[in-house]
Design an enzyme around this catalytic site. Structure first.
Site, PDB file in Angstrom:
ATOM      1  N   ARG A  29      11.278  -1.363  11.947  1.00 26.49           N
ATOM      2  CA  ARG A  29       9.769  -1.467  12.702  1.00 26.49           C
ATOM      3  C   ARG A  29       9.955  -2.712  13.483  1.00 26.49           C
ATOM      4  O   ARG A  29      10.049  -3.863  12.987  1.00 26.49           O
ATOM      5  CB  ARG A  29       8.716  -1.349  11.751  1.00 26.49           C
ATOM      6  CG  ARG A  29       8.304  -0.088  11.300  1.00 26.49           C
ATOM      7  CD  ARG A  29       7.462  -0.169  10.164  1.00 26.49           C
ATOM      8  NE  ARG A  29       6.066  -0.961  10.349  1.00 26.49           N
ATOM      9  CZ  ARG A  29       5.188  -0.829   9.703  1.00 26.49           C
ATOM     10  NH1 ARG A  29       4.781  -0.081   8.550  1.00 26.49           N
ATOM     11  NH2 ARG A  29       3.862  -1.285   9.976  1.00 26.49           N
ATOM     12  N   LYS A  66       0.713  -1.477   0.025  1.00 28.30           N
ATOM     13  CA  LYS A  66      -0.089  -0.022   0.075  1.00 28.30           C
ATOM     14  C   LYS A  66       0.836   1.261  -0.011  1.00 28.30           C
ATOM     15  O   LYS A  66       0.624   2.371  -0.818  1.00 28.30           O
ATOM     16  CB  LYS A  66      -0.995   0.140   1.265  1.00 28.30           C
ATOM     17  CG  LYS A  66      -1.797  -1.199   1.131  1.00 28.30           C
ATOM     18  CD  LYS A  66      -2.826  -1.172   2.438  1.00 28.30           C
ATOM     19  CE  LYS A  66      -2.175  -1.050   3.925  1.00 28.30           C
ATOM     20  NZ  LYS A  66      -1.712  -2.627   4.245  1.00 28.30           N
ATOM     21  N   ARG A 102      -0.760  -9.539  13.029  1.00 24.75           N
ATOM     22  CA  ARG A 102      -1.202  -8.405  12.336  1.00 24.75           C
ATOM     23  C   ARG A 102      -1.915  -8.997  11.110  1.00 24.75           C
ATOM     24  O   ARG A 102      -3.002  -8.493  10.747  1.00 24.75           O
ATOM     25  CB  ARG A 102       0.117  -7.600  11.596  1.00 24.75           C
ATOM     26  CG  ARG A 102       0.570  -6.632  12.768  1.00 24.75           C
ATOM     27  CD  ARG A 102       1.996  -6.386  12.249  1.00 24.75           C
ATOM     28  NE  ARG A 102       2.226  -5.528  11.220  1.00 24.75           N
ATOM     29  CZ  ARG A 102       3.330  -5.319  10.608  1.00 24.75           C
ATOM     30  NH1 ARG A 102       4.264  -6.119  10.871  1.00 24.75           N
ATOM     31  NH2 ARG A 102       3.311  -4.665   9.442  1.00 24.75           N
ATOM     32  N   ARG A 151      11.490  -6.533   4.885  1.00 21.70           N
ATOM     33  CA  ARG A 151      11.401  -4.991   5.127  1.00 21.70           C
ATOM     34  C   ARG A 151      12.154  -4.657   6.605  1.00 21.70           C
ATOM     35  O   ARG A 151      12.289  -3.683   6.654  1.00 21.70           O
ATOM     36  CB  ARG A 151       9.921  -4.629   5.188  1.00 21.70           C
ATOM     37  CG  ARG A 151       9.677  -3.097   5.022  1.00 21.70           C
ATOM     38  CD  ARG A 151       8.066  -2.799   4.945  1.00 21.70           C
ATOM     39  NE  ARG A 151       7.119  -3.041   6.124  1.00 21.70           N
ATOM     40  CZ  ARG A 151       5.903  -2.832   5.949  1.00 21.70           C
ATOM     41  NH1 ARG A 151       5.339  -2.318   5.183  1.00 21.70           N
ATOM     42  NH2 ARG A 151       5.190  -3.008   7.052  1.00 21.70           N
ATOM     43  N   ARG A 159      -9.637   0.609   8.822  1.00 25.25           N
ATOM     44  CA  ARG A 159      -9.413  -0.930   8.903  1.00 25.25           C
ATOM     45  C   ARG A 159     -10.453  -1.476   9.889  1.00 25.25           C
ATOM     46  O   ARG A 159     -10.307  -2.796  10.220  1.00 25.25           O
ATOM     47  CB  ARG A 159      -8.224  -0.599   9.956  1.00 25.25           C
ATOM     48  CG  ARG A 159      -6.804  -1.279   9.205  1.00 25.25           C
ATOM     49  CD  ARG A 159      -5.750  -0.900  10.247  1.00 25.25           C
ATOM     50  NE  ARG A 159      -4.484  -1.510   9.815  1.00 25.25           N
ATOM     51  CZ  ARG A 159      -3.526  -1.191   9.274  1.00 25.25           C
ATOM     52  NH1 ARG A 159      -3.486   0.081   8.819  1.00 25.25           N
ATOM     53  NH2 ARG A 159      -2.203  -1.925   9.202  1.00 25.25           N
TER      54      ARG A 159
HETATM   55  P1  ADP Z   1       0.895  -2.518   7.967  1.00 24.03           P
HETATM   56  O1  ADP Z   1      -0.206  -2.026   7.060  1.00 24.03           O
HETATM   57  O2  ADP Z   1       2.225  -2.638   7.366  1.00 24.03           O
HETATM   58  O3  ADP Z   1       0.563  -3.340   8.862  1.00 24.03           O
HETATM   59  P2  ADP Z   1       0.798   0.316   8.983  1.00 24.03           P
HETATM   60  O4  ADP Z   1       1.914   1.250   8.920  1.00 24.03           O
HETATM   61  O5  ADP Z   1      -0.486   0.722   8.213  1.00 24.03           O
HETATM   62  O6  ADP Z   1       1.204  -1.021   8.616  1.00 24.03           O
HETATM   63  O7  ADP Z   1       0.000   0.337  10.509  1.00 24.03           O
HETATM   64  C1  ADP Z   1       0.950   0.029  11.696  1.00 24.03           C
HETATM   65  C2  ADP Z   1       0.100  -0.168  12.938  1.00 24.03           C
HETATM   66  O8  ADP Z   1      -0.492   1.180  13.099  1.00 24.03           O
HETATM   67  C3  ADP Z   1      -0.979  -0.966  12.734  1.00 24.03           C
HETATM   68  O9  ADP Z   1      -0.701  -2.459  13.189  1.00 24.03           O
HETATM   69  C4  ADP Z   1      -1.709  -0.533  13.719  1.00 24.03           C
HETATM   70  O10 ADP Z   1      -1.417  -0.941  15.287  1.00 24.03           O
HETATM   71  C5  ADP Z   1      -1.610   0.763  13.656  1.00 24.03           C
HETATM   72  N1  ADP Z   1      -2.956   1.331  12.693  1.00 24.03           N
HETATM   73  C6  ADP Z   1      -2.558   2.090  11.421  1.00 24.03           C
HETATM   74  N2  ADP Z   1      -3.854   2.224  10.852  1.00 24.03           N
HETATM   75  C7  ADP Z   1      -4.689   2.048  11.711  1.00 24.03           C
HETATM   76  C8  ADP Z   1      -6.380   2.080  11.696  1.00 24.03           C
HETATM   77  N3  ADP Z   1      -6.762   2.572  10.799  1.00 24.03           N
HETATM   78  N4  ADP Z   1      -6.892   1.689  12.917  1.00 24.03           N
HETATM   79  C9  ADP Z   1      -6.105   1.229  13.928  1.00 24.03           C
HETATM   80  N5  ADP Z   1      -4.896   0.846  14.122  1.00 24.03           N
HETATM   81  C10 ADP Z   1      -4.294   1.443  13.038  1.00 24.03           C
END
Ligand code: ADP
Length: 189
Positions: free
Chosen positions: A133, A14, A145, A127, A88
């Site tokens: 991270r 993404k 996740r 990654r 999400r």
């Molecule tokens: P990825 O898509 O690689 O899991 P992101 O950078 O999008 O990583 O998100 C990292 C973390 O941030 C998620 O695992 C969650 O804890 C939090 N997060 C991100 N976006 C949301 C969301 N819309 N709602 C709740 N938590 C979120």
């Protein structure tokens, strides 16, 4: 306004594809994950977000929705927005619909990147080397996740499907190939 929800499991690409879409269509890119990681780690909000994200759990909806709305409001003249990592949960999707409708606009489409689980895991492990991270480095957190995605996030696709806005895109292939697939769907709208 072109409001694109870019959707898919962790590691689907993404962030990478958002950069391409942003460039090509002149959109604002909002990644809730990036916003959370940019918070001051010593602040109450920063500590709260980290306590969830480091374990691979979702940050609570009320907090996430507030942060997202504040971020969108920073760009009042945007000709469009790419929502990356938001919504999400179904509650977040409902909140986004309400928020955009108050602004006289709506979600244009959801582009959902489809990638098999084994491929996601190997991408995330790779990654970790560059992202630093914590949530990329540990196979148990990665699995959490992916499970959270399957249980809480995947139903968001049904929400947009019911509105006739869901487009599934094969997320396996070269970065350029996938970008072209996304462009083709957007240009056909
Ligand atoms: P990825 O898509 O690689 O899991 P992101 O950078 O999008 O990583 O998100 C990292 C973390 O941030 C998620 O695992 C969650 O804890 C939090 N997060 C991100 N976006 C949301 C969301 N819309 N709602 C709740 N938590 C979120």
């Amino acid at each position: 306004m072109l409001n694109i929800v870019l959707f898919g499991p962790p590691g689907a690409g993404k962030g990478t594809q958002s950069e391409r879409l942003k460039e090509n269509y002149g959109l604002v890119h909002i990644s809730t994950g990036d916003v959370f990681r940019a918070l001051d780690p010593e602040s109450e909000l920063g500590k709260l977000a980290k306590s969830y994200s480091d374990k691979g759990n979702l940050v609570p909806d009320e907090v996430t929705i507030e942060i997202l709305e504040a971020e969108v409001s920073k760009h009042p003249n945007a000709k469009g927005v790419i929502y990356d990592g938001f919504p999400r949960t179904t509650a977040q999707a409902e909140a986004l619909d309400k928020f955009l409708s108050a602004k006289g606009t709506s979600v244009s489409m959801m582009l959902s990147l489809v990638v098999p689980e084994e491929e996601l895991k190997s991408r995330l492990i790779a990654r970790a080397e560059v992202s630093g991270r914590k949530d990329d480095a540990d196979p148990e957190i990665i699995q959490n996740r992916i499970n959270t995605y399957n249980n809480s996030t995947a139903p968001v696709a049904d929400f947009y499907k019911a509105q006739g806005k869901l487009h599934e895109i094969d997320g396996v292939g070269s970065i350029d190939t996938i970008t072209q697939r996304l462009f083709d769907v957007i240009d056909a709208q």
